[in-house]
Design a protein around this motif. Structure first.
Motif, PDB file in Angstrom:
ATOM      1  N   ILE A  71       0.843  -1.203   0.000  1.00  0.00           N
ATOM      2  CA  ILE A  71       0.000   0.000   0.000  1.00  0.00           C
ATOM      3  C   ILE A  71       0.876   1.250   0.000  1.00  0.00           C
ATOM      4  N   ASP A  72       1.917   1.255   0.800  1.00  0.00           N
ATOM      5  CA  ASP A  72       2.835   2.398   0.807  1.00  0.00           C
ATOM      6  C   ASP A  72       3.467   2.586  -0.570  1.00  0.00           C
ATOM      7  N   GLY A  73       3.757   1.475  -1.266  1.00  0.00           N
ATOM      8  CA  GLY A  73       4.279   1.555  -2.632  1.00  0.00           C
ATOM      9  C   GLY A  73       3.279   2.196  -3.575  1.00  0.00           C
ATOM     10  N   PHE A  74       2.002   1.818  -3.451  1.00  0.00           N
ATOM     11  CA  PHE A  74       0.963   2.447  -4.273  1.00  0.00           C
ATOM     12  C   PHE A  74       0.918   3.950  -4.006  1.00  0.00           C
ATOM     13  N   LEU A  75       0.984   4.319  -2.733  1.00  0.00           N
ATOM     14  CA  LEU A  75       0.925   5.741  -2.377  1.00  0.00           C
ATOM     15  C   LEU A  75       2.142   6.503  -2.902  1.00  0.00           C
ATOM     16  N   ARG A  76       3.319   5.876  -2.848  1.00  0.00           N
ATOM     17  CA  ARG A  76       4.524   6.516  -3.409  1.00  0.00           C
ATOM     18  C   ARG A  76       4.372   6.718  -4.911  1.00  0.00           C
ATOM     19  N   GLU A  77       3.887   5.672  -5.600  1.00  0.00           N
ATOM     20  CA  GLU A  77       3.673   5.792  -7.046  1.00  0.00           C
ATOM     21  C   GLU A  77       2.705   6.932  -7.343  1.00  0.00           C
ATOM     22  N   GLU A  78       1.619   7.011  -6.564  1.00  0.00           N
ATOM     23  CA  GLU A  78       0.635   8.070  -6.782  1.00  0.00           C
ATOM     24  C   GLU A  78       1.234   9.443  -6.508  1.00  0.00           C
ATOM     25  N   GLY A  79       2.066   9.555  -5.498  1.00  0.00           N
ATOM     26  CA  GLY A  79       2.744  10.828  -5.219  1.00  0.00           C
ATOM     27  C   GLY A  79       3.673  11.219  -6.357  1.00  0.00           C
ATOM     28  N   ASP A  80       4.424  10.246  -6.869  1.00  0.00           N
ATOM     29  CA  ASP A  80       5.304  10.512  -8.018  1.00  0.00           C
ATOM     30  C   ASP A  80       4.488  10.954  -9.231  1.00  0.00           C
ATOM     31  N   MET A  81       3.358  10.285  -9.452  1.00  0.00           N
ATOM     32  CA  MET A  81       2.517  10.643 -10.604  1.00  0.00           C
ATOM     33  C   MET A  81       1.951  12.047 -10.452  1.00  0.00           C
TER      34      MET A  81
END
Length: 188
Positions: A71-81
């Protein structure tokens, strides 16, 4: 049989949005001028509200059944996007380097969507009651109604942050959208 909004569960809603995102990427790449700008603004809006709603509703529901690291990985990806989408928005569809940045951004978004579709969505479907998944779709729609229409990188990706900062940013974004659209309509 036609699926109504009340029958649609959260996974079907998000998959539909992933398909809309894919179609808008294709439209931006295949058009020029004003049609391209309109398609890009539609994409920006859809990505902004979609990711905000996932951060508020979907990822917190998944956190119990998927590892915190995922989940933290998903959130990091979303922040990068969000940061990359901010950069693309600032450059504009006619700006130098837009096409190259846009192509890389598309790859990142499609990879992120695939991760969700392969890891998060199947788990939700297995672990949650169908009635709860339908209620979650309603919660996602409600979150999208008060979510910002532009990415706000740096604000944070947590549900708490989005609950506090999202509605004021959404109001400001929607006012800017209305003014932009009014100017476009009155320039023609």
């Amino acid at each position: 049989m036609t699926t109504t909004q009340q029958d649609q569960d959260v996974i079907d809603l998000l998959l539909t949005q992933h398909n809309e995102i894919r179609a808008l990427f294709a439209e931006v790449k295949s058009t020029t001028g004003e049609p391209r700008k309109r398609a890009f603004h539609q994409l920006v809006r859809l990505l902004a509200v979609h990711e905000s709603a996932e951060e508020l509703v979907v990822h917190p529901a998944s956190r119990h059944d998927i590892s915190k690291a995922t989940i933290d990985g998903f959130l990091r990806e979303e922040g990068d996007m969000k940061r990359e989408l901010n950069n693309l928005y600032a450059i504009g569809t006619d700006g130098p380097g837009f096409d190259e940045m846009f192509a890389a951004f598309e790859q990142a978004v499609m990879a992120h969507n695939t991760h969700e579709e392969q890891r998060e969505f199947p788990m939700l479907r297995r672990k949650m009651d169908p009635a709860k998944l339908r209620r979650m779709a309603g919660a996602v729609r409600a979150a999208e109604a008060v979510s910002p229409t532009r990415p706000h990188a740096g604000v944070g990706e947590s549900g708490t942050t989005m609950m506090l900062a999202g509605p004021p940013m959404a109001l400001f974004d929607r006012m800017r959208d209305a003014v932009r659209d009014w100017h476009r309509t009155n320039e023609e």
